[in-house]
Design a protein around this motif. Structure first.
Motif, PDB file in Angstrom:
ATOM      1  N   THR B  68       0.835  -1.204   0.000  1.00  0.00           N
ATOM      2  CA  THR B  68       0.000   0.000   0.000  1.00  0.00           C
ATOM      3  C   THR B  68       0.871   1.255   0.000  1.00  0.00           C
ATOM      4  O   THR B  68       0.543   2.246  -0.667  1.00  0.00           O
ATOM      5  CB  THR B  68      -0.918  -0.005   1.238  1.00  0.00           C
ATOM      6  N   THR B  98      -2.663   7.111  -6.306  1.00  0.00           N
ATOM      7  CA  THR B  98      -3.161   6.983  -7.676  1.00  0.00           C
ATOM      8  C   THR B  98      -3.512   8.384  -8.187  1.00  0.00           C
ATOM      9  O   THR B  98      -4.660   8.804  -8.203  1.00  0.00           O
ATOM     10  CB  THR B  98      -4.355   6.014  -7.688  1.00  0.00           C
ATOM     11  N   GLN B 102      -6.085  11.467  -5.672  1.00  0.00           N
ATOM     12  CA  GLN B 102      -6.434  10.512  -4.622  1.00  0.00           C
ATOM     13  C   GLN B 102      -6.077  11.024  -3.225  1.00  0.00           C
ATOM     14  O   GLN B 102      -6.740  10.678  -2.247  1.00  0.00           O
ATOM     15  CB  GLN B 102      -5.746   9.156  -4.864  1.00  0.00           C
ATOM     16  N   ASP B 105      -9.019  12.870  -1.775  1.00  0.00           N
ATOM     17  CA  ASP B 105     -10.050  11.954  -1.278  1.00  0.00           C
ATOM     18  C   ASP B 105      -9.630  11.369   0.071  1.00  0.00           C
ATOM     19  O   ASP B 105     -10.404  11.335   1.032  1.00  0.00           O
ATOM     20  CB  ASP B 105     -10.262  10.834  -2.311  1.00  0.00           C
ATOM     21  N   LYS B 109     -11.231  11.870   3.864  1.00  0.00           N
ATOM     22  CA  LYS B 109     -11.630  10.707   4.668  1.00  0.00           C
ATOM     23  C   LYS B 109     -11.005  10.737   6.058  1.00  0.00           C
ATOM     24  O   LYS B 109     -11.649  10.439   7.042  1.00  0.00           O
ATOM     25  CB  LYS B 109     -11.160   9.421   3.978  1.00  0.00           C
ATOM     26  N   VAL B 110      -9.719  11.063   6.068  1.00  0.00           N
ATOM     27  CA  VAL B 110      -8.963  10.927   7.316  1.00  0.00           C
ATOM     28  C   VAL B 110      -9.194  12.098   8.269  1.00  0.00           C
ATOM     29  O   VAL B 110      -9.178  11.928   9.486  1.00  0.00           O
ATOM     30  CB  VAL B 110      -7.460  10.760   7.000  1.00  0.00           C
ATOM     31  N   VAL B 256      -2.429   5.537   5.235  1.00  0.00           N
ATOM     32  CA  VAL B 256      -2.238   4.198   4.660  1.00  0.00           C
ATOM     33  C   VAL B 256      -3.521   3.372   4.792  1.00  0.00           C
ATOM     34  O   VAL B 256      -3.930   2.679   3.857  1.00  0.00           O
ATOM     35  CB  VAL B 256      -1.047   3.474   5.315  1.00  0.00           C
ATOM     36  N   ILE B 257      -4.166   3.460   5.934  1.00  0.00           N
ATOM     37  CA  ILE B 257      -5.425   2.720   6.138  1.00  0.00           C
ATOM     38  C   ILE B 257      -6.472   3.155   5.109  1.00  0.00           C
ATOM     39  O   ILE B 257      -7.140   2.326   4.486  1.00  0.00           O
ATOM     40  CB  ILE B 257      -5.966   2.948   7.570  1.00  0.00           C
ATOM     41  N   ALA B 258      -6.595   4.467   4.930  1.00  0.00           N
ATOM     42  CA  ALA B 258      -7.604   4.976   3.987  1.00  0.00           C
ATOM     43  C   ALA B 258      -7.240   4.619   2.548  1.00  0.00           C
ATOM     44  O   ALA B 258      -8.100   4.271   1.734  1.00  0.00           O
ATOM     45  CB  ALA B 258      -7.761   6.486   4.148  1.00  0.00           C
ATOM     46  N   GLN B 260      -5.512   1.997   1.583  1.00  0.00           N
ATOM     47  CA  GLN B 260      -5.736   0.564   1.412  1.00  0.00           C
ATOM     48  C   GLN B 260      -7.200   0.258   1.130  1.00  0.00           C
ATOM     49  O   GLN B 260      -7.523  -0.555   0.261  1.00  0.00           O
ATOM     50  CB  GLN B 260      -5.278  -0.120   2.692  1.00  0.00           C
ATOM     51  N   ALA B 261      -8.085   0.926   1.844  1.00  0.00           N
ATOM     52  CA  ALA B 261      -9.525   0.714   1.619  1.00  0.00           C
ATOM     53  C   ALA B 261      -9.951   1.261   0.258  1.00  0.00           C
ATOM     54  O   ALA B 261     -10.912   0.788  -0.327  1.00  0.00           O
ATOM     55  CB  ALA B 261     -10.336   1.375   2.730  1.00  0.00           C
ATOM     56  N   ALA B 262      -9.211   2.246  -0.260  1.00  0.00           N
ATOM     57  CA  ALA B 262      -9.612   2.899  -1.517  1.00  0.00           C
ATOM     58  C   ALA B 262      -9.261   2.071  -2.746  1.00  0.00           C
ATOM     59  O   ALA B 262     -10.064   1.946  -3.664  1.00  0.00           O
ATOM     60  CB  ALA B 262      -8.984   4.283  -1.622  1.00  0.00           C
ATOM     61  N   ASP B 263      -8.040   1.516  -2.808  1.00  0.00           N
ATOM     62  CA  ASP B 263      -7.672   0.718  -3.981  1.00  0.00           C
ATOM     63  C   ASP B 263      -6.534  -0.269  -3.714  1.00  0.00           C
ATOM     64  O   ASP B 263      -5.834  -0.657  -4.641  1.00  0.00           O
ATOM     65  CB  ASP B 263      -7.375   1.612  -5.203  1.00  0.00           C
ATOM     66  N   LEU B 264      -6.362  -0.648  -2.472  1.00  0.00           N
ATOM     67  CA  LEU B 264      -5.313  -1.570  -2.000  1.00  0.00           C
ATOM     68  C   LEU B 264      -3.922  -0.960  -2.148  1.00  0.00           C
ATOM     69  O   LEU B 264      -3.190  -0.800  -1.182  1.00  0.00           O
ATOM     70  CB  LEU B 264      -5.344  -2.930  -2.715  1.00  0.00           C
ATOM     71  N   HIS B 265      -3.570  -0.617  -3.387  1.00  0.00           N
ATOM     72  CA  HIS B 265      -2.281   0.023  -3.658  1.00  0.00           C
ATOM     73  C   HIS B 265      -2.338   0.586  -5.066  1.00  0.00           C
ATOM     74  O   HIS B 265      -3.209   0.201  -5.858  1.00  0.00           O
ATOM     75  CB  HIS B 265      -1.126  -0.975  -3.515  1.00  0.00           C
TER      76      HIS B 265
END
Lengths: 392, 392
Positions: B68, B98, B102, B105, B109-110, B256-258, B260-265
């Motif tokens: 990620t 990405t 990104q 976004d 989120k965070v 990193v958590i957000a 990962q949930a968005a597109d893994l990597h």
């Protein structure tokens, strides 16, 4: 400085699986923990050629910004492949995404308010649990039986106000379970009756090595939800290319808005290389190769479990996909077993993270796609020994 | 079926800019509307070679799932390029994303709860307004003056409880404005004093063709916010490769958590190709080439505006980047002007979407990176004629 984080961040954590993968980087450990396709089957040379053609023929156009909806040629190919499998899909209803994980993020954004009730399977796909959790819905879990979800539980969830059901009907991650034809029809009918959105995630559907292909739940629904697909398992995951089919215009438009805010569009470079690869290679025989290999590996794992696991451990017998699910007797903790297994140089994913209600402690997920038969035999032997001494 | 959408979706719409781009697909229209880099400058042959080397040398590893956080080699290169420009950055504090869209976004989120107060510039970057809007913060806008934000307004916003300030201090999109050295220091000091997170978006910073490079606001901050960068403007946007520097561990981990949930990597394929390209090419002389070209195009646009625009239209004089900003007399609507201009076969982006408060109707954004000097001369001549008859 004490940073203020949004409330939603307090409930989510790094993926437990990704943390395990770090532990299992030790090459002596035989890992059934990951969810990786077998890299020996990646079409490296064909992708090399496709990339070269793209840079030569399309040139700068393959490096520029592009549309949020995705490459028109790639969407036509996706639609054509559905057609060959008996499903009519308009390319204009397909949105290309940055891996199918991104669809989960977008779905949550578009459909889930805080405390919306969303139905997931028990056990459920961890990536969905993570993506959805950031939008703080209330998860309603329904039991995943050998042939699909418990329909009484599903109807009760819809009756109680859930208006979205996310599921993986083919060779589910983590359980390997597939829905029977009857349950596919029943799920579609229930979603239609209760006006609920069915989000059908199908990354593994083409990887059936036993039994007959079954139509999607989507195909039985009058009202049509979302059907999600991915190039990760049939070509390679490093491209991060997935898609969602959204036949209803109002839904499609909202997905596009959310996608645009998320990353403008998916990489033009990867989309054009994948398109060229699909145009110039026989993907169907490549998929046949993957199925043949994974089928053998799954066969080997089931056989070795029969040979080396002690009595009292139940397993699923997947007809496709990448995972198999094992259930130990009640009261056994696979989290505790993992510590022992890692000392014995074998790893798996404990089942608990796949349950939002904290249950599933006696379960585990085993991946068979990323190990050859020799490693599967040795790994299952080691794991059988760990379980045996653990159950004593 | 009337689909229930999440509440957040009611306030966001498709990007007005992307809609204009569809209108301006007519090749007879000279468009200053887009925000595209000049594709003639994309390093197509070098990317072709880099891709081939990656498939040959790295092979399947470039096609597999990856971390990620992002490719370690690419993060080292990003850090090394900062070092050459005088900023010390630990590669382990860099998260590859990405595209830099990104990051917006993920930031929302965070850090943003519903009704969090977030400060943005007036006018502000549309992609940020869109990404943030989905998380329903309250926008507090502060006037962007010729040398940066109005500091009284910024301090008042922090005093009123805003704890996040998002800005583009170099050659801002849409205005072309850059912060003076004094205002950079002042913004850093204010953010530190009020314990606010400064999110510094810097996609254009390397594209300075006039004046002296100035240090980032980030470099003056004791408490360190986020510094965002992108390969889109120095290499090519089709890769969708950006990054964020987050020195504080608690912040990095949440990002990193957000992510990962968005597109893994982010795509392993694009990351490894970009890394190889950066390793085997002289990116600095490539950037010099871009600056030289954009500098000439900007020079031409300013000169032609002087020649062809009627009295009463003010413009910014950007020292870098891709955009220039024009302000007509109060009461003139650039939305109405656009209709007339399109008939005259020239296009721009009306300024209003860059203002969350509905003001800015008399402003417009002009892109100079994507047109050569001949088209700039002809387009500005046409636009001058449209404006003149509009102002009559």
């Amino acid at each position: 400085m004490s940073q203020h984080f949004a409330r939603r961040m307090s409930t989510v954590h790094r993926s437990f699986i990704r943390e395990i993968l770090k532990v299992t980087a030790d090459p002596e450990i035989i890992s059934f923990a990951g969810g990786l396709p077998n890299p020996e089957l990646f079409p490296v040379a064909a992708m090399d050629a496709a990339a070269h053609e793209v840079f030569q023929d399309i040139g700068a156009g393959a490096l520029q910004y592009s549309t949020t909806e995705g490459d028109a040629g790639l969407r036509a190919i996706i639609a054509e492949r559905y057609r060959k499998r008996g499903l009519t899909v308009d390319p204009d209803t397909i949105l290309v995404t940055t891996g199918s994980q991104q669809i989960l993020d977008i779905c949550a954004k578009v459909f889930m308010d805080r405390d919306s009730k969303v139905v997931i399977e028990r056990p459920g796909y961890l990536g969905a649990i993570q993506a959805f959790s950031l939008f703080e819905p209330e998860f309603v879990t329904i039991c995943l039986e050998d042939d699909g979800p418990n329909l009484e539980e599903l109807e009760a969830a819809f009756k109680a106000g859930a208006d979205c059901f996310y599921a993986v009907p083919n060779f589910q991650n983590p359980s390997g379970v597939s829905y029977s034809l009857e349950k596919r029809k029943a799920v579609a009918a229930l979603a239609d009756r209760y006006d609920a959105l069915f989000v059908e995630d199908d990354p593994y559907g083409e990887l059936r090595f036993l039994g007959e292909d079954l139509p999607s739940v989507f195909s039985f629904s009058e009202k049509k939800g979302l059907l999600c697909g991915s190039f990760s398992k049939i070509a390679a995951p490093g491209f991060r290319l997935g898609w969602v089919v959204a036949p209803r215009k109002d839904v499609y438009d909202k997905l596009v808005i959310a996608k645009q805010a998320a990353d403008l569009h998916t990489s033009t470079v990867t989309q054009t290389i994948m398109r060229r690869y699909m145009e110039t290679n026989d993907i169907e025989s490549h998929v046949a190769l993957i199925k043949e290999r994974y089928g053998r590996q799954r066969e080997c794992m089931v056989e070795m479990i029969g040979r080396y696991f002690p009595e009292g451990v139940d397993i699923t017998r997947p007809e496709g996909g990448m995972f198999l699910w094992a259930t130990m007797p009640e009261g056994c903790s696979s989290m505790e077993l993992l510590d022992m297994a890692i000392k014995d140089k074998v790893a798996f994913v404990p089942g608990r993270p796949f349950f939002v209600d904290g249950s599933g402690d006696n379960t585990m997920r085993l991946n068979f796609s990323n190990s050859d038969e020799a490693r599967i035999e040795e790994g299952i032997k080691r794991l059988g020994k760990s379980i045996a001494s653990f159950l004593k």
